[in-house]
Design a protein around this motif. Structure first.
Motif, PDB file in Angstrom:
ATOM      1  N   GLY A  17       0.813  -1.216   0.000  1.00  0.00           N
ATOM      2  CA  GLY A  17       0.000   0.000   0.000  1.00  0.00           C
ATOM      3  C   GLY A  17       0.841   1.257   0.000  1.00  0.00           C
ATOM      4  O   GLY A  17       0.555   2.218  -0.723  1.00  0.00           O
ATOM      5  N   LEU A  18       1.905   1.255   0.815  1.00  0.00           N
ATOM      6  CA  LEU A  18       2.787   2.424   0.876  1.00  0.00           C
ATOM      7  C   LEU A  18       3.590   2.599  -0.413  1.00  0.00           C
ATOM      8  O   LEU A  18       3.826   3.718  -0.874  1.00  0.00           O
ATOM      9  N   LEU A  19       3.995   1.467  -1.018  1.00  0.00           N
ATOM     10  CA  LEU A  19       4.793   1.540  -2.244  1.00  0.00           C
ATOM     11  C   LEU A  19       4.020   2.156  -3.397  1.00  0.00           C
ATOM     12  O   LEU A  19       4.564   2.923  -4.192  1.00  0.00           O
ATOM     13  N   VAL A  20       2.737   1.801  -3.506  1.00  0.00           N
ATOM     14  CA  VAL A  20       1.962   2.276  -4.664  1.00  0.00           C
ATOM     15  C   VAL A  20       0.990   3.383  -4.286  1.00  0.00           C
ATOM     16  O   VAL A  20       0.193   3.809  -5.119  1.00  0.00           O
ATOM     17  N   GLY A  21       1.064   3.876  -3.053  1.00  0.00           N
ATOM     18  CA  GLY A  21       0.092   4.860  -2.579  1.00  0.00           C
ATOM     19  C   GLY A  21      -0.043   6.071  -3.468  1.00  0.00           C
ATOM     20  O   GLY A  21      -1.132   6.411  -3.933  1.00  0.00           O
ATOM     21  N   ILE A  22       1.073   6.751  -3.753  1.00  0.00           N
ATOM     22  CA  ILE A  22       1.013   7.970  -4.551  1.00  0.00           C
ATOM     23  C   ILE A  22       0.602   7.661  -5.979  1.00  0.00           C
ATOM     24  O   ILE A  22      -0.114   8.442  -6.630  1.00  0.00           O
ATOM     25  N   MET A  23       1.018   6.495  -6.493  1.00  0.00           N
ATOM     26  CA  MET A  23       0.648   6.111  -7.854  1.00  0.00           C
ATOM     27  C   MET A  23      -0.843   5.781  -7.943  1.00  0.00           C
ATOM     28  O   MET A  23      -1.491   6.060  -8.954  1.00  0.00           O
ATOM     29  N   LEU A  24      -1.380   5.187  -6.869  1.00  0.00           N
ATOM     30  CA  LEU A  24      -2.818   4.892  -6.850  1.00  0.00           C
ATOM     31  C   LEU A  24      -3.635   6.172  -6.836  1.00  0.00           C
ATOM     32  O   LEU A  24      -4.680   6.261  -7.493  1.00  0.00           O
ATOM     33  N   LEU A  25      -3.163   7.156  -6.092  1.00  0.00           N
ATOM     34  CA  LEU A  25      -3.859   8.436  -6.055  1.00  0.00           C
ATOM     35  C   LEU A  25      -3.862   9.068  -7.445  1.00  0.00           C
ATOM     36  O   LEU A  25      -4.893   9.558  -7.926  1.00  0.00           O
ATOM     37  N   PHE A  26      -2.729   9.033  -8.099  1.00  0.00           N
ATOM     38  CA  PHE A  26      -2.599   9.581  -9.451  1.00  0.00           C
ATOM     39  C   PHE A  26      -3.471   8.804 -10.443  1.00  0.00           C
ATOM     40  O   PHE A  26      -4.213   9.379 -11.246  1.00  0.00           O
ATOM     41  N   ALA A  27      -3.404   7.465 -10.394  1.00  0.00           N
ATOM     42  CA  ALA A  27      -4.187   6.638 -11.320  1.00  0.00           C
ATOM     43  C   ALA A  27      -5.676   6.778 -11.054  1.00  0.00           C
ATOM     44  O   ALA A  27      -6.495   6.713 -11.984  1.00  0.00           O
ATOM     45  N   SER A  28      -6.042   6.958  -9.798  1.00  0.00           N
ATOM     46  CA  SER A  28      -7.448   7.118  -9.434  1.00  0.00           C
ATOM     47  C   SER A  28      -8.029   8.387 -10.045  1.00  0.00           C
ATOM     48  O   SER A  28      -9.129   8.369 -10.611  1.00  0.00           O
ATOM     49  N   ILE A  29      -7.299   9.481  -9.954  1.00  0.00           N
ATOM     50  CA  ILE A  29      -7.781  10.759 -10.495  1.00  0.00           C
ATOM     51  C   ILE A  29      -7.841  10.721 -12.019  1.00  0.00           C
ATOM     52  O   ILE A  29      -8.852  11.086 -12.637  1.00  0.00           O
ATOM     53  N   THR A  30      -6.758  10.262 -12.667  1.00  0.00           N
ATOM     54  CA  THR A  30      -6.738  10.225 -14.132  1.00  0.00           C
ATOM     55  C   THR A  30      -7.752   9.224 -14.670  1.00  0.00           C
ATOM     56  O   THR A  30      -8.426   9.482 -15.676  1.00  0.00           O
ATOM     57  N   GLY A  31      -7.894   8.085 -14.000  1.00  0.00           N
ATOM     58  CA  GLY A  31      -8.856   7.080 -14.442  1.00  0.00           C
ATOM     59  C   GLY A  31     -10.287   7.567 -14.346  1.00  0.00           C
ATOM     60  O   GLY A  31     -11.110   7.299 -15.223  1.00  0.00           O
ATOM     61  N   THR A  32     -10.597   8.291 -13.273  1.00  0.00           N
ATOM     62  CA  THR A  32     -11.947   8.836 -13.105  1.00  0.00           C
ATOM     63  C   THR A  32     -12.270   9.837 -14.208  1.00  0.00           C
ATOM     64  O   THR A  32     -13.370   9.850 -14.757  1.00  0.00           O
ATOM     65  N   LEU A  33     -11.309  10.675 -14.553  1.00  0.00           N
ATOM     66  CA  LEU A  33     -11.513  11.635 -15.651  1.00  0.00           C
ATOM     67  C   LEU A  33     -11.694  10.915 -16.982  1.00  0.00           C
ATOM     68  O   LEU A  33     -12.504  11.326 -17.823  1.00  0.00           O
ATOM     69  N   LEU A  34     -10.963   9.819 -17.182  1.00  0.00           N
ATOM     70  CA  LEU A  34     -11.046   9.090 -18.445  1.00  0.00           C
ATOM     71  C   LEU A  34     -12.393   8.397 -18.639  1.00  0.00           C
ATOM     72  O   LEU A  34     -12.758   8.080 -19.776  1.00  0.00           O
ATOM     73  N   VAL A  35     -13.114   8.158 -17.562  1.00  0.00           N
ATOM     74  CA  VAL A  35     -14.459   7.579 -17.694  1.00  0.00           C
ATOM     75  C   VAL A  35     -15.332   8.468 -18.571  1.00  0.00           C
ATOM     76  O   VAL A  35     -16.138   7.991 -19.374  1.00  0.00           O
ATOM     77  N   PHE A  36     -15.134   9.790 -18.451  1.00  0.00           N
ATOM     78  CA  PHE A  36     -15.941  10.748 -19.221  1.00  0.00           C
ATOM     79  C   PHE A  36     -15.113  11.405 -20.336  1.00  0.00           C
ATOM     80  O   PHE A  36     -15.409  12.519 -20.750  1.00  0.00           O
ATOM     81  N   SER A  37     -14.106  10.705 -20.827  1.00  0.00           N
ATOM     82  CA  SER A  37     -13.206  11.303 -21.820  1.00  0.00           C
ATOM     83  C   SER A  37     -13.932  11.692 -23.103  1.00  0.00           C
ATOM     84  O   SER A  37     -13.670  12.776 -23.669  1.00  0.00           O
ATOM     85  N   GLU A  38     -14.829  10.856 -23.582  1.00  0.00           N
ATOM     86  CA  GLU A  38     -15.539  11.165 -24.829  1.00  0.00           C
ATOM     87  C   GLU A  38     -16.394  12.413 -24.673  1.00  0.00           C
ATOM     88  O   GLU A  38     -16.404  13.285 -25.555  1.00  0.00           O
ATOM     89  N   GLU A  39     -17.103  12.495 -23.563  1.00  0.00           N
ATOM     90  CA  GLU A  39     -17.963  13.650 -23.329  1.00  0.00           C
ATOM     91  C   GLU A  39     -17.138  14.933 -23.179  1.00  0.00           C
ATOM     92  O   GLU A  39     -17.508  15.990 -23.703  1.00  0.00           O
ATOM     93  N   ILE A  40     -16.010  14.837 -22.489  1.00  0.00           N
ATOM     94  CA  ILE A  40     -15.166  16.018 -22.282  1.00  0.00           C
ATOM     95  C   ILE A  40     -14.527  16.457 -23.594  1.00  0.00           C
ATOM     96  O   ILE A  40     -14.486  17.654 -23.921  1.00  0.00           O
ATOM     97  N   ASP A  41     -14.025  15.496 -24.385  1.00  0.00           N
ATOM     98  CA  ASP A  41     -13.412  15.836 -25.672  1.00  0.00           C
ATOM     99  C   ASP A  41     -14.402  16.550 -26.586  1.00  0.00           C
ATOM    100  O   ASP A  41     -14.065  17.544 -27.241  1.00  0.00           O
TER     101      ASP A  41
END
Length: 358
Positions: A17-41
């Motif tokens: 958890g500690l090793l990937v913590g910051i990467m999970l936070l980053f992937a979580s934010i970018t992944g959530t935005l990508l859910v609506f990528s078509e609509e945003i584009d």
């Protein structure tokens, strides 16, 4: 012995958890935005995706030629990444220079005019996808994210054992957040979010791992790709008619011309299969003379092919419209919440409690 294994699994859960913590936070934010990528584009570039209908469309080969002429350098591999599906849609051609260098060319199908061009990282979802899967670092970044997906999976599995006694309490709403308690608020939040999002995060970790393998597979040829020359004169309209006759209800979404001698012309699309298989799942392959070489009706595809095709839709939730995307976006934030709460739990035990014990 049971206590020993509990301690070891807790250590595994904490370290991963500690090793990937910051990467999970980053992937979580970018992944959530990508859910609506078509609509945003589409919202950001509305005029690019909507054109005034004309009387008659230009031949597809002419559009491919026009796309090639609009490029400033080289003769990359050109193909139609998306054919117009309505009278108001442009034709989109992709020019591939290498695994990490692509150009998208939007053309008016009635006039052949180039409406817009951007690179694979020069628009919202393209930039985010490259960031999400490769950290803007090509093959090296893709390897890092592959390791992150493995460690996330290990962290989730070890967490099941560590918090096994809390699962029933969470599901029956007997465990409360207790925001007013310094000792329990982050610990309880971690358990509550972890249990409710467990199946989703296992799915995301697995599909993410499978997609990262594909990303690395595509980068075995590092590029730049050799020049493939000018597009071969092909009557694509005739091939589209033949493809539609081969598969009942077939709708062409894209065309991939031959990249080298002997390669087929592939007409890609769907026959209204389940959206979870994607929009390019069925295909008809032709030789350059228009003779059918292969037909892939995805309704009858093997289970293994359907399994692979479902990875991207399952990862991003783009198979059920807004009713599916909203819960995906909300659940997509949970890895970030878990990384933050997990770090705060560790920090409190490591420094705050230890400080008070001295």
């Amino acid at each position: 012995m049971k206590q020993y294994w509990h301690k070891q699994l807790f250590t595994v859960h904490r370290i991963t958890g500690l090793l990937v913590g910051i990467m999970l936070l980053f992937a979580s934010i970018t992944g959530t935005l990508l859910v609506f990528s078509e609509e945003i584009d589409e919202a950001l570039h509305h005029e690019t995706y909507h054109i005034a209908p004309g009387q008659q469309r230009k031949p597809l080969f002419e559009l491919l030629q026009q796309a090639g002429k609009s490029l400033k350098t080289g003769t990359p591999y050109l193909f139609f990444s998306r054919l117009p599906q309505t009278p108001e849609e442009p034709a989109i051609v992709r020019a591939e220079y290498g695994p990490d260098h692509k150009v998208y060319i939007f053309l008016n199908p009635y006039t052949g005019e180039v409406i817009h061009q951007h690179t694979n990282t020069g628009y919202f979802s393209g930039f985010l996808i490259y960031l999400h899967f490769s950290l803007l670092s090509g093959k090296t970044g893709a390897k890092v994210m592959l390791v992150v997906s493995i460690l996330l999976f290990i962290s989730l599995l070890s967490g099941i054992w560590v918090y096994r006694k809390s699962i029933y309490k969470v599901l029956t709403f007997r465990l409360k957040p207790e925001w007013g308690s310094r000792t329990r608020r982050w610990r309880n939040l971690h358990r509550i979010v972890g249990v409710w999002a467990l199946l989703f995060n296992l799915l995301i970790a697995f599909t993410g791992f499978m997609m990262q393998l594909k990303v690395l597979e595509n980068r075995k040829t590092t590029g730049p790709f050799p020049n493939v020359g000018a597009p071969i004169p092909i009557d694509y309209e005739s091939l589209l008619g033949k493809a539609a006759a081969q598969i009942p209800g077939f709708e062409a979404m894209g065309i991939r011309p031959p990249k080298k001698a002997g390669d087929p012309v592939r007409i890609l699309g769907h026959a209204h299969e389940a959206p979870i298989w994607g929009r390019y799942s069925s295909s008809v392959h032709f030789d350059v003379n228009g003779q059918i070489k292969k037909t892939v009706n995805f309704s009858n595809a093997p289970l293994g092919d359907k399994f692979n095709a479902a990875m991207a839709p399952l990862h991003f939730g783009n198979y059920g419209g807004i009713p599916v995307k909203i819960p995906y976006a909300l659940l997509g934030l949970t890895p970030g919440i878990l990384s933050i709460s997990g770090f705060l739990i560790w920090y409190r035990r490591k420094y705050i409690i230890k400080k008070h014990q001295l």
